[in-house]
Write a protein that holds these residues in place. Structure first.
Motif, PDB file in Angstrom:
ATOM      1  N   LEU A   1      -0.077   4.073   8.224  1.00 26.29           N
ATOM      2  CA  LEU A   1       0.475   2.874   7.595  1.00 26.29           C
ATOM      3  C   LEU A   1       1.864   2.551   8.140  1.00 26.29           C
ATOM      4  CD1 LEU A   1      -0.617   3.034   3.850  1.00 26.29           C
ATOM      5  CD2 LEU A   1      -1.499   1.621   5.687  1.00 26.29           C
ATOM      6  N   MET A   2       2.650   3.565   8.465  1.00 25.11           N
ATOM      7  CA  MET A   2       3.939   3.304   9.093  1.00 25.11           C
ATOM      8  C   MET A   2       3.740   2.676  10.464  1.00 25.11           C
ATOM      9  SD  MET A   2       6.190   4.020   6.897  1.00 25.11           S
ATOM     10  CE  MET A   2       7.580   3.775   7.995  1.00 25.11           C
ATOM     11  N   ALA A   3       2.702   3.098  11.195  1.00 26.10           N
ATOM     12  CA  ALA A   3       2.388   2.479  12.483  1.00 26.10           C
ATOM     13  C   ALA A   3       1.940   1.031  12.292  1.00 26.10           C
ATOM     14  CB  ALA A   3       1.317   3.282  13.203  1.00 26.10           C
ATOM     15  N   SER A   4       1.165   0.784  11.243  1.00 31.88           N
ATOM     16  CA  SER A   4       0.744  -0.582  10.932  1.00 31.88           C
ATOM     17  C   SER A   4       1.951  -1.466  10.640  1.00 31.88           C
ATOM     18  CB  SER A   4      -0.213  -0.573   9.737  1.00 31.88           C
ATOM     19  OG  SER A   4      -0.511  -1.883   9.308  1.00 31.88           O
ATOM     20  N   LYS A   5       2.900  -0.921   9.931  1.00 29.56           N
ATOM     21  CA  LYS A   5       4.140  -1.651   9.639  1.00 29.56           C
ATOM     22  C   LYS A   5       4.894  -1.960  10.933  1.00 29.56           C
ATOM     23  CE  LYS A   5       8.248  -1.147   6.701  1.00 29.56           C
ATOM     24  NZ  LYS A   5       8.910  -0.279   5.686  1.00 29.56           N
ATOM     25  N   ALA A   6       4.919  -1.004  11.851  1.00 28.00           N
ATOM     26  CA  ALA A   6       5.588  -1.210  13.138  1.00 28.00           C
ATOM     27  C   ALA A   6       4.915  -2.320  13.937  1.00 28.00           C
ATOM     28  CB  ALA A   6       5.586   0.095  13.934  1.00 28.00           C
ATOM     29  N   GLU A   7       3.582  -2.353  13.928  1.00 26.13           N
ATOM     30  CA  GLU A   7       2.867  -3.384  14.674  1.00 26.13           C
ATOM     31  C   GLU A   7       3.176  -4.774  14.113  1.00 26.13           C
ATOM     32  OE1 GLU A   7      -1.603  -4.322  16.359  1.00 26.13           O
ATOM     33  OE2 GLU A   7      -1.407  -3.424  14.372  1.00 26.13           O
ATOM     34  N   ALA A   8       3.208  -4.894  12.785  1.00 31.62           N
ATOM     35  CA  ALA A   8       3.510  -6.193  12.179  1.00 31.62           C
ATOM     36  C   ALA A   8       4.919  -6.651  12.543  1.00 31.62           C
ATOM     37  CB  ALA A   8       3.339  -6.104  10.662  1.00 31.62           C
ATOM     38  N   HIS A   9       5.893  -5.739  12.476  1.00 35.91           N
ATOM     39  CA  HIS A   9       7.267  -6.094  12.867  1.00 35.91           C
ATOM     40  C   HIS A   9       7.312  -6.550  14.325  1.00 35.91           C
ATOM     41  CE1 HIS A   9       9.694  -5.270   9.377  1.00 35.91           C
ATOM     42  NE2 HIS A   9       9.229  -4.048   9.239  1.00 35.91           N
ATOM     43  N   LEU A  10       6.584  -5.851  15.178  1.00 32.91           N
ATOM     44  CA  LEU A  10       6.601  -6.186  16.600  1.00 32.91           C
ATOM     45  C   LEU A  10       6.043  -7.575  16.842  1.00 32.91           C
ATOM     46  CD1 LEU A  10       7.215  -5.076  19.435  1.00 32.91           C
ATOM     47  CD2 LEU A  10       4.863  -4.256  19.534  1.00 32.91           C
ATOM     48  N   ARG A  11       4.955  -7.911  16.164  1.00 34.34           N
ATOM     49  CA  ARG A  11       4.354  -9.230  16.340  1.00 34.34           C
ATOM     50  C   ARG A  11       5.237 -10.343  15.780  1.00 34.34           C
ATOM     51  NH1 ARG A  11      -0.196  -9.518  19.708  1.00 34.34           N
ATOM     52  NH2 ARG A  11      -1.246  -7.488  19.633  1.00 34.34           N
ATOM     53  N   LEU A  12       6.123  -9.979  14.873  1.00 28.27           N
ATOM     54  CA  LEU A  12       7.077 -10.948  14.317  1.00 28.27           C
ATOM     55  C   LEU A  12       8.370 -10.993  15.130  1.00 28.27           C
ATOM     56  CD1 LEU A  12       6.577 -10.179  10.515  1.00 28.27           C
ATOM     57  CD2 LEU A  12       5.859 -12.246  11.719  1.00 28.27           C
ATOM     58  N   HIS A  13       8.357 -10.363  16.322  1.00 29.55           N
ATOM     59  CA  HIS A  13       9.508 -10.316  17.223  1.00 29.55           C
ATOM     60  C   HIS A  13      10.690  -9.602  16.575  1.00 29.55           C
ATOM     61  CE1 HIS A  13       7.065 -12.961  19.566  1.00 29.55           C
ATOM     62  NE2 HIS A  13       7.263 -14.018  18.799  1.00 29.55           N
ATOM     63  N   GLN A  14      10.399  -8.554  15.827  1.00 36.69           N
ATOM     64  CA  GLN A  14      11.447  -7.739  15.205  1.00 36.69           C
ATOM     65  C   GLN A  14      11.366  -6.341  15.824  1.00 36.69           C
ATOM     66  OE1 GLN A  14      10.328  -8.043  11.081  1.00 36.69           O
ATOM     67  NE2 GLN A  14      10.958 -10.179  10.896  1.00 36.69           N
TER      68      GLN A  14
ATOM     69  N   ALA B   1       0.834  -1.209   0.000  1.00 36.42           N
ATOM     70  CA  ALA B   1       0.000   0.000   0.000  1.00 36.42           C
ATOM     71  C   ALA B   1       0.864   1.252   0.000  1.00 36.42           C
ATOM     72  CB  ALA B   1      -0.931  -0.005   1.211  1.00 36.42           C
ATOM     73  N   ILE B   2       1.949   1.224   0.764  1.00 40.57           N
ATOM     74  CA  ILE B   2       2.868   2.372   0.794  1.00 40.57           C
ATOM     75  C   ILE B   2       3.523   2.561  -0.567  1.00 40.57           C
ATOM     76  CG2 ILE B   2       5.010   3.232   1.807  1.00 40.57           C
ATOM     77  CD1 ILE B   2       4.186   1.832   4.421  1.00 40.57           C
ATOM     78  N   ALA B   3       3.947   1.468  -1.176  1.00 46.81           N
ATOM     79  CA  ALA B   3       4.630   1.553  -2.470  1.00 46.81           C
ATOM     80  C   ALA B   3       3.693   2.005  -3.584  1.00 46.81           C
ATOM     81  CB  ALA B   3       5.238   0.198  -2.821  1.00 46.81           C
ATOM     82  N   ASP B   4       2.407   1.676  -3.482  1.00 40.79           N
ATOM     83  CA  ASP B   4       1.464   1.992  -4.560  1.00 40.79           C
ATOM     84  C   ASP B   4       0.837   3.377  -4.452  1.00 40.79           C
ATOM     85  OD1 ASP B   4       1.907  -0.368  -5.822  1.00 40.79           O
ATOM     86  OD2 ASP B   4       0.116  -1.392  -5.088  1.00 40.79           O
ATOM     87  N   GLY B   5       1.200   4.162  -3.450  1.00 39.49           N
ATOM     88  CA  GLY B   5       0.670   5.523  -3.420  1.00 39.49           C
ATOM     89  C   GLY B   5       0.568   6.155  -2.055  1.00 39.49           C
TER      90      GLY B   5
END
Length: 662
Positions: free
Chosen positions: A336-349, A325-329
């Motif tokens: 969306l950056m916060a959404s990306k942070a949440e996904a990384h956190l849940r992946l233990h990153q 979604a970020i890449a497409d516009g």
């Protein structure tokens, strides 16, 4: 000059480069983004016809307002882009100046020597209704005022009434401003100022263009095109929130302004506000721009998939769809950056999550979504704090985590997910504080129970609580449980050095020297200047060598061959320091029976050498592992490495070889 108020008619051109066509078409060679971000030219001094879209349609003989000076077909005449202000029937319009560069009004105008007596108000009305006529009229100049046109005075003879805060071009140049910009800012001709602003915009000099557009707006505050031009300059400066505000102001002045709708739709899409972007995109005209519509649909598709992945806990897919979604516009969306942070956190990153959240906070603070916009079922601003609360908790900043969760609750007090998160984080924070107090008081059982309560309520697995409970287990001498908690902490946060230190110490307490050495080797690389780690590693390595010697001494070697009990016993012996001779044999084999007395003699002759026997019938797996294909076979090992293999040797060859390696 004719200054138009909000209700008056004006005409527009599409950009500073070329005049606006009669109707915008999708076959233009410009991209949709370029269309939405190039300043328009407004007709600040000429009247025209308005189309259904709210734009002004130029006649075939009308001049292009805001364009560069064009010479007339007659050498003695040229168009200057501005005309005197005259009063006709209760409104202002452009008077004729003659020549090919003149402009005709849509209504009949009186003679040019009819002047308004009084001030022009922002509404376009005359404070003083009286009119006066003079045979030899001079050009009247509008005073610069204090920010809104009409606040200055009409001054006879071309003189400009002084205003508060005005600066001379020389002063502005001395302050670091270019002479062209300084001269334009002191100009009283909005068309000229706008033209220079458009030139700076085309060259990518957005800051200078913004100053010039501000000057035009100070003279024409109710002109929608000026507001849209200012939005374009703000977009070039990455000040998206302010650009949105300017577009909204342009649409307040002219709700049917198609270019402002298109520009606003493009901005909202970049900010990830797809619903509002769609609304304005379809207000541009009967058919929205196909490229912009395609971008919008792609972003909508990825956001929908991201939400579905979050609902089922598929964090890898959520991260992938968010990045798409970020890449497409939606490249400037803090949500969306916060959404990306949440996904990384849940992946233990955790490091990646903190970086993504940091990037979200670096975006223009005024570009945050409107308070009513929702994301993943909660208000967008609340979701930002929800993610921050979880990242702070994972990083061990418990008080900051509680503060962020409370802020999320203030923004969205009725959301169940937000309320649940706040309650859980409060319990985790209290449990951790209680556990620390018990631990410092030497009450390790109570401390471990407090940490366990925090783990039961943590919204995501918390490495710090696991590591703290491991410390309690080690104090209680429960080394296996300490290692288990350290393993969990390192699974969540692989580079958590404190958990790695505690696990290494627990391995050492259990005399599992190989595992302890492995952990201390990693710590030595990550903490090269830590003398305690270096000393601990040295102690473990000494203990490891001593344990190998002990394993060998447990065989109680004497002047006879000792039998190997199994593969582990075999490995312990051959990896110990010194020389080992291993005789692979079987019972009732004549060759083996013949050589055995000589081996017993060698044991007495070479007491420093370890002589071992492997019965292939008793341990067939070892014979297979060592690839023994004939008997008797002798293998010689030195300091853990095999140096020689002899099959069915005679006595002289065997003794010669043994002498060579001892």
């Amino acid at each position: 000059m004719s200054f138009l108020s909000a209700g008056e008619t004006r005409k527009q051109s599409s950009a500073p480069v070329s005049p606006l066509p009669t109707r915008p078409t999708s076959s233009s060679s410009d991209t949709a983004f370029a269309k939405a971000n190039v300043p328009e030219r407004s007709d600040l001094g000429l009247a025209g016809r308005r189309s259904r879209s709210g734009e002004i349609l130029l006649g075939p003989n009308d001049p292009i307002p805001g364009a560069m000076e064009v010479k007339s077909s007659k050498p003695s005449h040229r168009r200057s882009g501005s005309v005197p202000v005259v009063y006709s029937g209760g409104s202002f319009s452009s008077g004729s100046t003659g020549g090919s560069g003149s402009s005709s009004s849509t209504s009949s105008s009186p003679a040019s020597n009819v002047m308004p007596a009084g001030n022009i108000c922002p509404s376009g009305k005359i404070v003083k209704t009286g009119m006066m006529t003079r045979s030899n009229a001079r050009a009247d100049v509008l005073g610069s005022g204090t920010g809104n046109y009409g606040h200055g005075s009409i001054v006879r003879g071309g003189a400009i009434a002084s205003s508060r805060g005005s600066k001379s071009p020389e002063t502005m140049v001395s302050n670091g401003m270019s002479s062209a910009v300084a001269k334009a800012l002191s100009s009283m001709d909005p068309e000229e100022v706008k033209r220079i602003g458009n030139e700076h915009y085309r060259r990518g000099q957005f800051a200078e263009a913004l100053k010039l557009y501000d000057r035009v707006i100070s003279m024409c505050p109710d002109n929608a095109v000026c507001r849209s031009n200012r939005a374009a300059a703000l977009t070039g400066l990455q000040r998206f929130g302010e650009a949105v505000t300017e577009c909204e102001e342009a649409l307040r002045l002219d709700p049917a302004f198609g270019r402002a709708h298109q520009r606003l739709a493009s901005l909202l899409l970049r900010l990830g506000q797809v619903e509002n972007a769609r609304k304005h995109l379809f207000l541009v005209g009967p058919k929205p721009d196909p490229l912009e519509l395609q971008k919008l649909q792609e972003v909508e598709k990825h956001l929908e998939r991201s939400a579905d992945a979050r609902n089922v806990g598929d964090w890898k897919s959520m991260l992938s769809e968010t990045n798409a979604a970020i890449a497409d516009g939606a490249d400037s969306s803090s949500v969306l950056m916060a959404s990306k942070a949440e996904a990384h956190l849940r992946l233990h990153q955790l490091e990646e999550a903190e970086l993504a959240l940091s990037n979200a906070s670096k975006l223009d603070s005024s570009s945050l979504p409107h308070s009513s916009a929702k994301f993943f079922g909660m208000l967008s601003n609340s979701y930002m704090y929800v993610v921050r609360a979880q990242v702070e908790l994972a990083g061990g900043r418990f008080e900051d985590s509680v503060a962020a969760a409370e802020k999320a609750r203030q923004i969205d007090p009725g959301n169940i997910e937000v309320l649940t998160l706040l309650n859980d984080i409060r319990i985790v924070s209290r449990s951790r504080a209680s556990g620390n107090e018990f631990f410092n008081s030497g009450k390790f059982i109570e401390a471990s129970l407090a940490y366990e309560e925090g783990l039961n309520h943590a919204p995501i697995s918390n490495a710090i609580l696991y590591s703290n409970r491991a410390a309690c287990m080690s104090k209680l001498g429960q080394w296996e449980k300490s290692i288990q908690d350290c393993n969990e902490a390192l699974r969540i946060q692989p580079n958590y050095t404190k958990a790695l230190l505690r696990r290494a110490a627990s391995f050492a307490e259990l005399e599992q020297w190989n595992q302890a050495e492995r952990d201390y080797e990693v710590l030595r690389k990550e903490m090269p200047g830590d003398t305690e780690v270096v000393e601990a590693l040295s102690r473990v390595q000494i203990a490891l060598r001593a344990s190998r010697v002990k394993d060998v001494s447990d065989l109680k070697f004497s002047m006879e061959i000792k039998e190997i009990r199994g593969p582990e016993h075999f490995q312990a012996v051959i990896t110990s320091p010194g020389v080992s001779v291993v005789h692979f044999t079987t019972a009732m084999n004549p060759n083996c029976e013949k050589i055995t007395p000589f081996i017993n003699t060698m044991c007495a002759r070479y007491p420093s050498v370890k002589f071992l026997k492997v019965d292939m019938n008793t341990i067939p797996t070892l014979a297979k592992t060592e690839n023994v294909r004939a008997i008797p076979t002798f293998k010689i090992y030195k300091d853990g490495a095999k140096v020689k293999e002899i099959i069915n040797p005679n006595q002289q060859v065997l003794e010669y070889t043994l002498k060579h390696y001892t």
